[in-house]
Write an enzyme that holds these catalytic residues in place. Structure first.
Site, short mmCIF file in Angstrom:
data_model
loop_
_atom_site.label_atom_id
_atom_site.label_comp_id
_atom_site.label_asym_id
_atom_site.label_seq_id
_atom_site.Cartn_x
_atom_site.Cartn_y
_atom_site.Cartn_z
N ASP A 25 38.48 46.38 50.71
CA ASP A 25 38.15 45.49 51.73
C ASP A 25 36.48 44.86 51.32
O ASP A 25 35.62 45.53 50.81
CB ASP A 25 38.15 45.95 53.04
CG ASP A 25 39.74 46.24 53.22
OD1 ASP A 25 40.44 45.52 52.49
OD2 ASP A 25 40.08 46.92 54.13
N ARG A 26 36.24 43.87 51.99
CA ARG A 26 34.66 43.17 51.95
C ARG A 26 33.94 44.34 52.40
O ARG A 26 32.77 44.59 51.75
CB ARG A 26 34.61 42.08 52.57
CG ARG A 26 33.15 41.35 52.62
CD ARG A 26 33.06 40.04 53.36
NE ARG A 26 33.71 39.08 52.83
CZ ARG A 26 33.62 37.77 53.53
NH1 ARG A 26 32.90 37.75 54.52
NH2 ARG A 26 34.37 36.74 52.94
#
Length: 220
Positions: free
Chosen positions: A170-171
């Site tokens: 995920d970011r």
């Protein structure tokens, strides 16, 4: 066989009939003059194919030509010697099973030559894979909107062209990602992740107090 008996003239038209017991000479035997039998052994000649009497002239001739009697068959002594040599030869030891060659990892690039850029740092690279450390706040792959084209794969691709995504983070998650450098490596790694053959370890830094009930049923 030969049928024997005491013959006498009978009534009729000069016929002959047997008045004594009938004896059938056994097969392989001949009759002597004293009506006693002697057993005669016959073997097949390998030359003519006919039956010859063991001990007779034809048999003696075969012996002079180098034939011997083995298992009730006349066989040339050279053939007998070859069979004996084969039987006497020691059995060859079974071949040792071939050892499966160990996988040799390709040489990795020197640490001081590994690419480093904004939001990432390559920690391992060889001819098949690239292991890169992604910083928090950076996308793993490009998003849908034009403003989301900047990502880890694009940045690493400037230094290592052709890298392929195997998995994502995920970011807001920082950590290690494995990228493939060729189609075969990408296939092998993708199957390994799909079958959950890759061990993953997550570390979370928490602040504050969390109720126990909030963690029930959560993985990790």
């Amino acid at each position: 066989g030969v049928e024997l008996g005491a013959a006498s003239a009978g009534a009729g038209r000069g016929g002959v009939r047997s008045t004594g017991p009938r004896h059938i000479a056994p097969r392989g035997a001949v009759m002597a003059e004293d009506n006693k039998t002697r057993t005669v052994t016959r073997v097949k000649s390998p030359v003519s194919g006919r039956l010859i009497v063991v001990g007779g002239p034809a048999y003696q001739k075969m012996l002079k030509e180098g034939y011997v009697l083995t298992n009730n068959k006349l066989v040339h002594k050279d053939a007998v010697d070859e069979v004996m040599d084969v039987d006497a030869a020691p059995e060859a030891a079974p071949a040792a099973p071939a050892e499966e060659p160990m996988y040799e990892y390709p040489p990795a690039a020197a640490l001081d030559a590994l690419p480093v850029g904004p939001g990432f740092r390559v920690v391992h690279m060889d001819s098949h894979i690239v292991v890169v450390e992604k910083a928090s706040g950076l996308l793993s792959v490009p998003g849908v909107s034009p403003s989301a084209k900047d990502c880890l794969v694009a940045r690493v691709g400037h230094h290592v062209p052709g890298v392929r995504v195997v998995h994502r983070l995920d970011r807001d998650t920082s950590g290690l990602m494995v990228l493939a450098r060729d189609a075969e490596s990408h296939r092998i790694l993708s199957v390994a992740f799909e079958r959950r053959e890759v061990d993953k370890e997550y570390l979370a830094l928490c602040e504050g107090y969390c109720e126990k009930e909030a963690l029930e049923g959560k993985e990790g």
